[in-house]
Design an enzyme around this catalytic site. Sequence first.
Site, PDB file in Angstrom:
ATOM      1  N   ASP A 369       0.821  -1.214   0.000  1.00 44.86           N
ATOM      2  CA  ASP A 369       0.000   0.000   0.000  1.00 44.86           C
ATOM      3  C   ASP A 369       0.861   1.272   0.000  1.00 44.86           C
ATOM      4  OD1 ASP A 369      -2.030   1.770   0.378  1.00 44.86           O
ATOM      5  OD2 ASP A 369      -2.749   0.920   2.261  1.00 44.86           O
ATOM      6  N   LYS A 478      -1.405  -8.424  -4.754  1.00 46.71           N
ATOM      7  CA  LYS A 478      -2.029  -8.633  -3.441  1.00 46.71           C
ATOM      8  C   LYS A 478      -3.345  -7.867  -3.442  1.00 46.71           C
ATOM      9  CE  LYS A 478      -1.055  -7.834   1.500  1.00 46.71           C
ATOM     10  NZ  LYS A 478      -0.012  -7.357   2.413  1.00 46.71           N
ATOM     11  N   TRP A 479      -4.450  -8.593  -3.303  1.00 46.39           N
ATOM     12  CA  TRP A 479      -5.793  -7.985  -3.347  1.00 46.39           C
ATOM     13  C   TRP A 479      -6.271  -7.833  -1.911  1.00 46.39           C
ATOM     14  CZ3 TRP A 479      -9.630  -8.174  -7.771  1.00 46.39           C
ATOM     15  CH2 TRP A 479     -10.889  -7.706  -7.387  1.00 46.39           C
ATOM     16  N   ASP A 480      -6.366  -6.598  -1.437  1.00 51.45           N
ATOM     17  CA  ASP A 480      -6.706  -6.345  -0.037  1.00 51.45           C
ATOM     18  C   ASP A 480      -8.161  -5.887   0.090  1.00 51.45           C
ATOM     19  OD1 ASP A 480      -6.232  -6.094   2.672  1.00 51.45           O
ATOM     20  OD2 ASP A 480      -4.483  -4.795   2.456  1.00 51.45           O
ATOM     21  N   ASN A 482     -10.118  -3.909   3.366  1.00 52.20           N
ATOM     22  CA  ASN A 482      -9.836  -3.522   4.744  1.00 52.20           C
ATOM     23  C   ASN A 482     -11.005  -2.990   5.557  1.00 52.20           C
ATOM     24  OD1 ASN A 482      -7.009  -4.050   5.399  1.00 52.20           O
ATOM     25  ND2 ASN A 482      -6.632  -2.851   3.560  1.00 52.20           N
ATOM     26  N   ASP A 550      -2.572 -10.400   9.854  1.00 47.89           N
ATOM     27  CA  ASP A 550      -1.616  -9.300  10.016  1.00 47.89           C
ATOM     28  C   ASP A 550      -0.735  -9.537  11.234  1.00 47.89           C
ATOM     29  OD1 ASP A 550      -2.151  -7.768   7.840  1.00 47.89           O
ATOM     30  OD2 ASP A 550      -3.593  -6.463   8.835  1.00 47.89           O
TER      31      ASP A 550
END
Length: 725
Positions: A369, A478-480, A482, A550
């Site tokens: 990010d 990377k597909w986040d 949140n 995480d």
Amino acid sequence: MAIKFIEETKTFKLDTKTSSYIFRVFEGNYLVHYYYGATIPDTEVEELRFRANYASFCPDSPSAMVYNFSPDVTPLEYSTFGAGDFRLSAFAVENAEGNKVTDLRYVSHKIYSGKQPIPGMPSTYVNEDSEADTLEILTEDAVTGVLVTLIYTVFNNHGVITRRVKVENKTDKPFYIDTVHSACIDFPGMDYEMIDLYGRWGKERAVDRYPLHHGIQSIKSKRGSSSHNHNPFTAIVTKGTTEDHGDCYGFNLVYSSNFSIDVEVDGFACTRLVMGINPDGFKWYLEPGEEFHSPEAVMVYTNEGLGEMSRIFHRFYANNLIRGKWKKAKRPLLINNWEGTGMDFDDDKLVSFAKHAKDIGLEMLVMDDGWFGKRDDDKSSLGDWVVAEYKLKGGLSHLIDRVNALGLKFGIWFEPEMISPDSDIYRAHPDWCLHTEGRDKSIARTQYVIDYSRKEVRDYIYGRMHDILSNNNIDYLKWDFNRNLTEVSCSQLPKERQGEVFHRFVLGTYEIMDRLTKDFPDLLIENCSGGGGRFDPGMLYYSPQIWTSDNTDPIERLTIQFGTSMCYPTSTMGAHVSACRRTGYETKMNVALWGSFGYELDPDKLTAEEKAEITAQIELYHRYYDVIHYGDLYRLITPFENEFKVAWQHVSEDKNEALVTVIQIKQAYNQFFMLRLKGLDLQKTYKDTETGKTYSGAYLMNAGLNLTYKPNGDGQSYRIHLLAE
Ligand code: DGJ
């Protein structure tokens, strides 16, 4: 064929390698469930009886006037609402007349080899038609004409049956689907325990186990994702079941949004489980000519305990859910900059990461990010998928060229379902986020959720992603995700379709993931949702690995990885060594090796000794890759049962190699410790590759290794690597 229809008794018998599943077309065309458990011979199917307790207040069915028959006490194959069965309903519609009485009866069936995909949804698949047989049973509500097809697939070589349903409206009036579960199973008695995976951010998938009680026990999500809090998995096990013994029924839903798994023990001490889309917040308007598909439920049965149940799931998902190049190809060994830099990086910092990473022996740099818009913290720019040239001077291609020139692949982070209020895209399209007119918009991590039920919005976001991916040499994404969904409604949909938005959202996500996997078949996708908030089989269909949590503290990771392993294979668990200080690098590595291994730290900050240690670790990673990624997992000592130490073991399919890992959570003084291994060949001789000592498989499994004098201080750990001679 794994599926038989015995004409004389109108009985369906579904046989996997380890189980039989039996139901019958009963008087009145009711589908009655008779048996699910260890294999029984065809010749004794006639002997099976279902419970027929008849009691006052259990209504008769006029169309099945058989002694002692009432839908309320009969194990029904797919229960419905309002027509005599007062227990959990698997299915209900609100019909054009406004009532919810629903009564499905058998009409016809067909059996064929192979398995069909579900339109627009993830599901398990066959590599060849001979791997599985499918049974489709058409049922109908005679009054409304609602058609429901129950679809079962039996995987011959696994102890696996999948179930789902298709709903069709071939009438001339619309109706609402109120409840549509994917599976319904009745168990005789209530002498079971339920196991589920619960948690929260940073503490995903802890194992909970409790006896069934009268009434309803449930696990659910209403968050618009499968969630950190509950996972769409449960096991129903007989009391006393251990890792190695006992009846286990494992259930997992191939779905990434609101789910529910309800288990009811009725007044007669019998049990029913229904699982599927959470009916809370769901209502689907089905117009004439339309059809609706439920997600798929995966059911595993074994009488060899929880360990074997997990291994059946693992083998099955590795072969019949994970797809594409990365199903078999060795995954690149990556370093991710998130824990090292947060969003405070520029091109030179990343190139310096890459140089060090290359020296240590890593293979790919993942830029997390912070590379787009004006992104210096989490308060802005989601949705503005344009490169932040003030950070990456010379642009993205230039950075990637520099990283590639060092011999490293390059990966990138996206959060495609989110939008920041402080973004150009939001300023231009404030209506593109999920919201409900006239209400405040809940905000989480300073971001809103994009309305993925809207095609034009999805197309825009995908267009931006496509542009970046097709113009740059990117190997990994990377597909986040949140935050969770709130104020779920859509101004573009009519009033009668507002109950569809949660499901339409996840269908939108699946559509974009499908386009990604088709347009970029070599791209390795790692899913993520603030760690493991969307760790489910639906996501695994598109991404062969998911960031497990995480929380990278190796001791905290133990419960997370043990719990995740209940049904998800080792190769799917993203696991990184980080700079956290709780243990040394040895233990960090030993824990992270149980997964798709990588690093998540600033290599500039490593001392020369640490770098040398990590380089040595990487050699071990390569040495053990196959046994860990393709072998069988045995949980030897779990953190849910032992607060001092845990141990697990990976064994190659041919039983010629095993890797045992032991972690001492906290010191246990003067402890005599014998560890019996599992899954080896009793007849083979194994050599400990470190000491050169040899042992028979029988000795290792029956007597066990005496590990009393191995390191046992707080956070210490070790491995034992065995090769058959
Ligand atoms: C949450 C993820 O789990 C982290 O690994 C990282 O990618 C951050 N999001 C970035 O915002």
